[in-house]
Write a protein that holds these residues in place. Structure first.
Motif, PDB file in Angstrom:
ATOM      1  N   ILE A   1       1.193   5.864   5.564  1.00 52.88           N
ATOM      2  CA  ILE A   1      -0.258   5.705   5.466  1.00 52.88           C
ATOM      3  C   ILE A   1      -0.908   6.088   6.783  1.00 52.88           C
ATOM      4  N   ALA A   2      -0.071   6.041   7.858  1.00 54.20           N
ATOM      5  CA  ALA A   2      -0.545   6.363   9.193  1.00 54.20           C
ATOM      6  C   ALA A   2      -1.533   5.324   9.707  1.00 54.20           C
ATOM      7  N   THR A   3      -1.077   4.065   9.685  1.00 55.16           N
ATOM      8  CA  THR A   3      -1.873   3.002  10.297  1.00 55.16           C
ATOM      9  C   THR A   3      -1.009   2.228  11.291  1.00 55.16           C
TER      10      THR A   3
ATOM     11  N   ASP B   1     -15.856   1.385  15.414  1.00 59.53           N
ATOM     12  CA  ASP B   1     -16.190   2.722  15.888  1.00 59.53           C
ATOM     13  C   ASP B   1     -17.655   3.001  15.569  1.00 59.53           C
ATOM     14  N   ALA B   2     -18.226   3.901  16.359  1.00 62.85           N
ATOM     15  CA  ALA B   2     -19.604   4.292  16.076  1.00 62.85           C
ATOM     16  C   ALA B   2     -19.622   5.147  14.817  1.00 62.85           C
TER      17      ALA B   2
ATOM     18  N   LEU C   1     -15.050   4.182   7.265  1.00 67.99           N
ATOM     19  CA  LEU C   1     -15.653   3.640   8.472  1.00 67.99           C
ATOM     20  C   LEU C   1     -17.047   3.166   8.064  1.00 67.99           C
TER      21      LEU C   1
ATOM     22  N   GLY D   1      -8.636  12.317  16.050  1.00 70.19           N
ATOM     23  CA  GLY D   1      -9.118  12.068  14.687  1.00 70.19           C
ATOM     24  C   GLY D   1      -8.802  10.666  14.199  1.00 70.19           C
TER      25      GLY D   1
ATOM     26  N   VAL E   1       1.542  19.159   5.650  1.00 69.21           N
ATOM     27  CA  VAL E   1       2.134  18.006   6.339  1.00 69.21           C
ATOM     28  C   VAL E   1       1.367  16.734   5.987  1.00 69.21           C
ATOM     29  N   ASP E   2       0.054  16.794   6.147  1.00 68.37           N
ATOM     30  CA  ASP E   2      -0.759  15.626   5.802  1.00 68.37           C
ATOM     31  C   ASP E   2      -1.083  15.587   4.309  1.00 68.37           C
TER      32      ASP E   2
ATOM     33  N   GLU F   1     -13.623  14.124   7.236  1.00 70.26           N
ATOM     34  CA  GLU F   1     -12.372  13.673   7.841  1.00 70.26           C
ATOM     35  C   GLU F   1     -11.690  12.658   6.919  1.00 70.26           C
ATOM     36  N   PRO F   2     -10.457  12.945   6.519  1.00 72.70           N
ATOM     37  CA  PRO F   2      -9.797  11.990   5.622  1.00 72.70           C
ATOM     38  C   PRO F   2      -9.548  10.685   6.362  1.00 72.70           C
ATOM     39  N   ARG F   3      -9.977   9.581   5.790  1.00 70.32           N
ATOM     40  CA  ARG F   3      -9.804   8.290   6.453  1.00 70.32           C
ATOM     41  C   ARG F   3      -8.978   7.368   5.578  1.00 70.32           C
ATOM     42  N   VAL F   4      -8.110   6.612   6.222  1.00 69.88           N
ATOM     43  CA  VAL F   4      -7.285   5.646   5.515  1.00 69.88           C
ATOM     44  C   VAL F   4      -8.193   4.617   4.833  1.00 69.88           C
TER      45      VAL F   4
ATOM     46  N   ALA G   1      -6.014   3.961  12.626  1.00 74.21           N
ATOM     47  CA  ALA G   1      -5.614   4.801  11.497  1.00 74.21           C
ATOM     48  C   ALA G   1      -5.799   6.261  11.890  1.00 74.21           C
ATOM     49  N   CYS G   2      -4.914   7.114  11.411  1.00 77.21           N
ATOM     50  CA  CYS G   2      -5.004   8.531  11.761  1.00 77.21           C
ATOM     51  C   CYS G   2      -4.423   9.364  10.626  1.00 77.21           C
ATOM     52  N   ARG G   3      -4.363  10.682  10.830  1.00 73.57           N
ATOM     53  CA  ARG G   3      -3.653  11.524   9.872  1.00 73.57           C
ATOM     54  C   ARG G   3      -2.151  11.347  10.128  1.00 73.57           C
ATOM     55  N   PRO G   4      -1.326  11.422   9.091  1.00 72.83           N
ATOM     56  CA  PRO G   4       0.118  11.228   9.285  1.00 72.83           C
ATOM     57  C   PRO G   4       0.712  12.143  10.363  1.00 72.83           C
ATOM     58  N   SER G   5       0.205  13.344  10.453  1.00 74.63           N
ATOM     59  CA  SER G   5       0.773  14.283  11.430  1.00 74.63           C
ATOM     60  C   SER G   5       0.475  13.862  12.865  1.00 74.63           C
TER      61      SER G   5
ATOM     62  N   ARG H   1       0.816  -1.210   0.000  1.00 71.87           N
ATOM     63  CA  ARG H   1       0.000   0.000   0.000  1.00 71.87           C
ATOM     64  C   ARG H   1       0.853   1.265   0.000  1.00 71.87           C
TER      65      ARG H   1
END
Lengths: 402, 476, 437
Positions: free
Chosen positions: A330-332, A371-372, B186, A355, B102-103, B180-183, A302-306, A141
């Protein structure tokens, strides 16, 4: 419900090959394994007619990744629907039946000079149908992006047994809605995927595998991020904890001359490659198959890279010894769980505040896996109701009880 | 006296947000395909998601059909108004809401013009990769609706690969914030499903988009051919040899003539039967390597000359010429029918040659310019819509071209969408079940089918769904 | 020109060149303001075609309003792949629409006085400007301005009329200041000598510095550009003939008419198109084309003819005080009308000691657009806003333009916003730089 087949109509009963526990917390159910598409359609149609609910699956290796169904009468596997429908090496596309294992698919692609994504763990067990149904992307990926980007089209069997296709076998195509995007990752709640077409990529001429060890997560993360900024497109880039050490692992792949040059550039940061070409591929496969998602219990974040460092702190990654795999670009995160599923579940609000999202696979615990979902759940339910109004595909397994 | 609902809408969007006089409405008759025309009853020009939501709630109550419109550059009639309907134009919603280097994401309003995002991102060394030829004018919201492509999608993928999140307003005014950007999505992939839904699921008002790092090196090759067949074969060879340039385009002689006569004159040789334009990007060594490998392949197919652009300026000119090609056809005839078919890349030559034959048989002027690397053909037929017989022949030729591509394993559209124009052809490619499934999905979003009604799915398929959805007797 | 023959109301054939691709939309200042398709070049062409084909009434007030709303900046022409000559289409549509749409009596009167009486006559213009100057100095203007309603601010924003001493016409002959390389003549213009005499003098001075002697063209005043842009084609044709006749008389010793240097982009763009304007007049057609071929924008001529040893400079210390960071803003009728973009920048780059920066939207219209800023002050100010934002972002100390209308617009806009930025014409900067040694 029980694993008996008395309540099944003859079309179904005659196809039962055994019984399987749909979930550690659920009952054992009869397993129906059609040998052809026609048999599968017949089975779905019979279930629909008799108002039975079924759980579609591939090999069944990841049944426990979802919740236990609210109720289910049988399991329906596509694992016997195997083989290539169309392979156009000169066009770079392949179309296969859903029961084909990822290993077979990748071997076929390779014979035509291509790489096929997703490079998921244990490919000789995982079927393409199951993998797409869960929307799983692989270690590749980092370069190729999520698997859903490379699904060109699908054929599915709907709740009433109708066969419907979307997309096609073309690398570019916008004819009709992208329903294959909807089915990818839908966890078998909307339809049974019976066939999919994928885009292929050139098989690398040459490869190199790097590993650099750190004792602390922060230092490893810094190295991984520095590697991601180097002028090269990593095929995979991750950091993993094994034996209490953090290892940055990076895989280069491409044209021989380019890889040779890139190895020279990467050396200053990552040292000498641990392996080249075939050896590099072996190392990559071995680590992929020991990924934290291959453990019986794990969390995916998973999140934003930052936010990677913040999430790592929230998860208290520095502590503990369990397996962790992080894909920094990918931030996972995939984090093995011991008996601490509840502890991690309790961090859900803190992760959401960052986030981040959390998916827990701990089937022997009572934690909520997903998650909900927000107000969009109503729309997801309408989609479910439109495509499967009678609940032929067992409800309750996915987010919001879909 | 003004209808109460119009007064309500006026209160929502303000005096400058409403167009209700017949003359200005006349200008909204058509998008990029002027063959399809319908004057709307009203045009709304909201500025915020909230205004869109309130307006849609009123229109929901009044049961009035809605057609969302970006810049109106689409070529399939996706934004052609419907009789008795309202056009919801996003042209005044063009703010960049957030740009995170950054992102590498941007959040923008849907009416932002494609090129403006790349301009805003440039100072961070980033750009927005999908580059439709109309990128100087088309809006990102329109790109999302059509899942637009562009020359460089060969490497970077079409719009859908760059959409990370959306704010959606549904037909009843409900706002879904999926920004919201998601990998990975959801739950169900609503965002992925929405992209390419041609305005029939709702209105995307805000987009979260992926930005891409500018490549370190780019080289542009221009190969000159004495035959269009040979140029097509060269492309098939490149694909067969597993090369991965970032764009592969072909322009034929008539297109070259039109472009060279325009402000976008790029220096394409006017005597060539076809030119092949190839972009290679990546690290310096990657690019050098690719160029070295690609050039002999192209020459082997008989290119009489292969030039490498010597400067950034020259490179830009070559691409500006390509992107101005559609408009430049205005020099050939008042109207242009742009087909958008896709075929496997092993079949380029045979299909392209066949389209030329079709045009010749029907005595039509055909210029061809296309995303060869993706197998996405644009046979362009010049005509005059005032000539009814010519219009008939154009439409026949369009149908024949689509049939031809379906027979070759291809599809109807690669980036322009089905819209109104290719509606009947959907039944040639898809079965009744396929279309009924699309219809059901659409009804989950828009039960009354008021959003861009009459597009993409032939009406018959939808009526059949209604019947199919009625429960079989034994279940009741 | 009658409603019974709607095809006569617009240039129908030209409307067919537009293929409706929309590439013009983003460049259009009025579309940027409203987002309304009818306020875009594509939309206006669609309406024109609608008029010709009977879908839109020729005297439709909304159609007329959309024609008037356009600034005719011609930015759309620079991006039009089909080569639609939008400016020309607008001139014709406005000219013919004026016969069908009903203007208020007062406006008609003002137009007749302005276009037919004052503009073409240097003495009357001089008188008008003297009156304006008096009104400005005495405070009368401030008191009567409110009577002009929406145009009040535009009136008050007019630059101060310079003292009479600065409003003298150019000398009949201004000799080259270095070894003479040739002779030229200049368009002094209608408003220019009155409000921007210093720019005319700077033009002559710069030409002198690169070796050209300038000869004036007597009492000629107006080239007719404002007429053409505002739908007064008849007046424009008549003034074109007057202008050609006047300048054809300024010849060198061999009897060859001199090159005509124009420091106003709108006038230059128009004069370069006399050939087209008079194309239907067999008596003038060829003469007009020959004339147009002799017209050069100031920057175009200087860039082409400046000798290599001409080295203008601003002394580092002086220069910093006088100009600081310099940003050039393209006048629409220079970049879009005449495709002149490089030359002004080359000339600025040639000035030693000057720091040049680019404006983000240099090719966008500033809202001046001839008399547009007087006719539609609110729209004009709205069009100016993003220009000011770009100026702020550039952190320039001096804004350089090459057109008097733009110069006025920038000056009043900058004053209104309270910015400390100097506005100069390119000729002024070059004259000063040629002087400073």
């Amino acid at each position: 419900m029980s694993a008996t087949k008395e309540h099944l109509a003859v079309e179904l009963a005659s196809r039962v090959v055994g019984a399987l526990r749909v979930h550690p917390r659920g009952a054992e159910l009869p397993l129906v394994v059609p040998r052809t598409l026609e048999e599968l359609v017949e089975a779905v149609r019979a279930a629909h007619r008799d108002r039975l609910s079924l759980v579609p699956l591939g090999s069944g290796s990841k049944l426990a990744w979802t919740r236990a169904p609210a109720s289910a009468d049988l399991l329906l596997s596509v694992r016997e629907l195997t083989g290539i429908v169309a392979h156009e090496p000169d066009d770079g596309t392949i179309s296969v039946r859903a029961g084909t294992t990822i290993a077979d698919l990748r071997a076929k692609a390779r014979a035509g000079g291509h790489w096929c994504t997703p490079d998921v763990p244990n490919p000789s067990r995982a079927t393409l149908g199951g993998t797409l149904s869960l929307g799983l992307s692989g270690a590749d990926r980092t370069r190729l992006g999520p698997v859903r980007n490379h699904v060109l089209g699908m054929k599915v069997v709907l709740a009433d047994g109708a066969i419907a296709k979307s997309g096609g076998r073309l690398v570019k195509n916008v004819t009709g809605y992208d329903l294959h995007r909807l089915y990818t990752g839908s966890h078998g709640t909307l339809a049974v995927i019976v066939e999919a077409a994928l885009r292929l990529f050139p098989f690398p001429e040459s490869e190199a595998w790097f590993e650099r060890e750190h004792s602390r997560f922060d230092a490893a993360l810094a190295t991984a991020l520095a590697a991601s900024e180097l002028p090269m497109r990593w095929l995979s880039l991750s950091l993993a904890r094994t034996e209490n050490r953090w290892r940055v692992r990076a895989r280069l792949a491409g044209k021989t001359a380019v890889v040779a040059h890139e190895v020279g550039v990467a050396r200053a940061l990552l040292g000498e490659p641990l392996g080249r070409d075939a050896r590099a591929a072996e190392l990559a496969d071995a680590h992929r198959d020991a990924d934290a998602t291959t453990k019986p219990r794990f969390a995916r974040i998973a999140c934003r890279p930052s936010r990677i460092a913040d999430v790592a702190r929230t998860l208290e990654l520095e502590r503990g010894e369990n397996a962790v795999t992080v894909e920094p670009t990918i931030a996972t995160f995939a984090v093995e769980l011991s008996n601490d599923a509840r502890t991690v579940a309790a961090r859900r609000p803190a992760l959401h505040a960052l986030g981040a999202s959390l998916h827990l696979v701990a089937p022997d615990s009572d934690v909520e896996p997903f998650d909900a979902v927000g107000p969009e759940l109503a729309l997801m339910r309408r989609l479910k109701d439109k495509l499967d109004p009678d609940g032929t595909f067992a409800r309750g397994r996915f987010v919001g009880g879909l | 006296m003004e209808a109460a609902w119009i007064a309500e809408l006026r209160a929502v969007v303000g005096e400058r947000g409403i167009v209700d006089d017949a003359t200005r409405l006349f200008a909204y008759e058509a998008d990029g395909i002027v063959l399809l025309r319908q004057r709307p009853d009203l045009v709304l020009l909201p500025r915020t998601t909230d205004e869109v939501s309130r307006a849609l709630a009123i229109l929901h109550r009044e049961r009035i059909p809605i057609v969302a419109r970006g810049a109106g550059t689409g070529l399939s009639g996706g934004a052609t108004p419907v009789a008795g309907g309202v056009v919801l134009s996003l042209a005044r919603m063009r703010d960049v809401l957030e740009l995170d280097p950054v992102d590498r994401i941007a959040r923008v309003q849907a009416g932002l013009v494609n090129i403006d995002l790349s301009l805003a991102a440039a100072k961070h060394g980033l750009f927005y990769a999908p580059d439709p030829s109309s990128q100087q004018a088309c809006t990102l919201g329109g790109n999302v609706a059509e899942n637009s492509g562009g020359p460089h999608c060969f490497r970077h993928g079409a719009t859908t690969q760059h959409v990370l999140g959306l704010v959606l307003v549904l037909e009843d005014g409900t706002v879904l914030d999926l920004s919201e950007p998601r990998v990975d999505p959801l739950g169900l992939d609503l965002v992925g499903l929405f992209v390419g839904s041609e305005g029939m699921f709702g209105v995307a008002t805000e987009l979260t988009l992926k930005l891409t790092k500018k490549p370190a090196t780019v080289e542009t090759l221009l190969a000159i051919f004495e035959s269009l067949d040979a140029a097509c074969d060269a492309v098939s060879d490149l694909i067969r040899a597993r090369h991965e340039p970032s764009a592969i385009e072909i322009l034929d002689r008539l297109t070259i003539e039109a472009v060279e006569a325009s402000v976008y004159a790029a220096g394409y040789p006017k005597t060539a039967e076809a030119v092949l334009l190839v972009d290679v990007e990546g690290s310096e060594v990657e690019v050098e390597n690719s160029v070295r490998a690609i050039e002999p392949l192209i020459r082997a197919r008989g290119a009489i000359e292969v030039r490498v652009a010597k400067s950034d300026y020259e490179r830009k000119q070559l691409w500006a010429g390509r992107k101005g090609a559609f408009g430049a056809m205005g020099r050939i005839a008042p109207d242009l029918y742009v087909a958008d078919v896709c075929v496997p890349r092993t079949k380029l030559r045979e299909v392209v040659a066949h389209t030329t034959r079709i045009a010749r048989e029907k005595n039509l002027k055909l210029a061809t310019v296309f995303h060869a690397g993706d197998g996405n053909l644009h046979p362009n037929i010049a005509y005059d819509r005032r000539d009814a017989d010519e219009v008939r022949r154009v439409l026949e030729a369009g149908d024949e071209i689509m049939h031809l591509c379906i027979a070759a394993g291809g599809s109807l559209t690669g980036e322009h969408g089905v819209g109104l124009e290719k509606l009947p052809a959907m039944e040639w490619l898809f079965t009744r079940e396929d279309l009924a499934t699309m219809c059901r999905v659409r009804e989950a979003w828009d039960p009354d089918r008021r959003m861009n009604p009459g597009k993409l799915i032939p009406m018959r398929a939808c009526l059949e769904t209604k019947q199919a959805l009625a429960r079989p007797e034994h279940l009741t | 020109m009658n409603l019974a023959d709607p095809k006569s109301l617009v240039e129908y054939a030209a409307t067919l060149d537009c293929i409706h691709c929309g590439l013009c939309l983003r460049t259009c200042p009025t579309f940027q303001l409203t987002g309304n398709e009818a306020s875009s070049p594509r939309g206006r062409i669609y309406l024109m075609r609608g008029v010709a084909e009977g879908e839109v009434a020729g005297d439709d007030p909304v159609y007329h309003e959309e024609l008037e709303f356009c600034l005719v900046c011609r930015h759309c022409e620079s991006v039009c792949p089909a080569g639609v000559r939008f400016g020309e289409m607008m001139e014709i549509a406005r000219d013919r629409s004026a016969h069908t749409a009903k203007r208020p009596l007062l406006e008609t009167l003002a137009r007749r006085i302005g276009f037919d009486v004052v503009l073409p006559n240097r003495a009357l213009m001089r008188l008008a400007m003297s009156l304006l100057g008096f009104a400005q100095r005495s405070g009368v203007l401030a008191r009567v301005a409110p009577l002009f309603g929406a145009r009040k601010d535009a009136l008050l924003a007019l630059p101060a009329v310079p003292p009479t001493s600065e409003r003298e016409p150019l000398g009949l002959r201004s000799p080259a200041r270095v070894l003479e390389r040739g002779e030229v003549t200049v368009l002094e213009g209608c408003v220019m000598p009155e409000l921007f005499g210093r720019v005319n003098r700077a033009t002559v001075e710069t030409l002198g510095a690169i070796g050209f002697t300038t000869r004036a063209c007597g009492t000629h005043a107006c080239c007719g550009a404002l007429h053409a842009h505002n739908g007064e084609l008849e007046g424009a044709r008549s003034l074109a003939k007057t202008t050609i006749a006047a300048f054809d008389g300024v010849a060198d010793q061999g009897g060859e008419p001199l090159p005509i240097i124009v420091n106003s982009a709108g006038c230059g763009a128009h004069m370069k198109e006399y050939g087209r304007l008079l194309a239907d007049d067999p008596a003038w057609r060829e003469r007009a084309s020959a004339f147009s071929a002799r017209v050069h924008d100031f920057s175009e001529f200087v860039a082409a003819h400046a000798p290599p040893d001409w080295k203008p400079s601003v002394d580092a210390s002086d220069g910093a005080r006088a100009f600081g960071r310099v940003a050039y803003d393209d006048p629409c009728h220079l970049c879009h009308g005449q495709q002149i973009r490089k030359q002004p920048r080359e000339l600025l780059a040639r000035v030693a000691g000057l720091e040049c920066v680019e404006l983000a939207n240099a090719e966008q219209c500033c809202g001046s657009a001839g008399i547009y800023s007087m006719l539609r002050p609110a729209d004009s100010n709205a069009v100016f806003e993003p220009k000011l934002a770009a100026l702020d972002e550039s952190r320039a100390d001096t804004l350089v333009t090459a057109n008097p209308g733009c110069q006025m617009q920038w000056q009043s806009g900058i004053e209104r916003a309270g910015r400390n930025v100097r506005v100069v014409h390119l000729a002024e900067l070059l004259a000063e730089a040629s002087r400073a040694k």
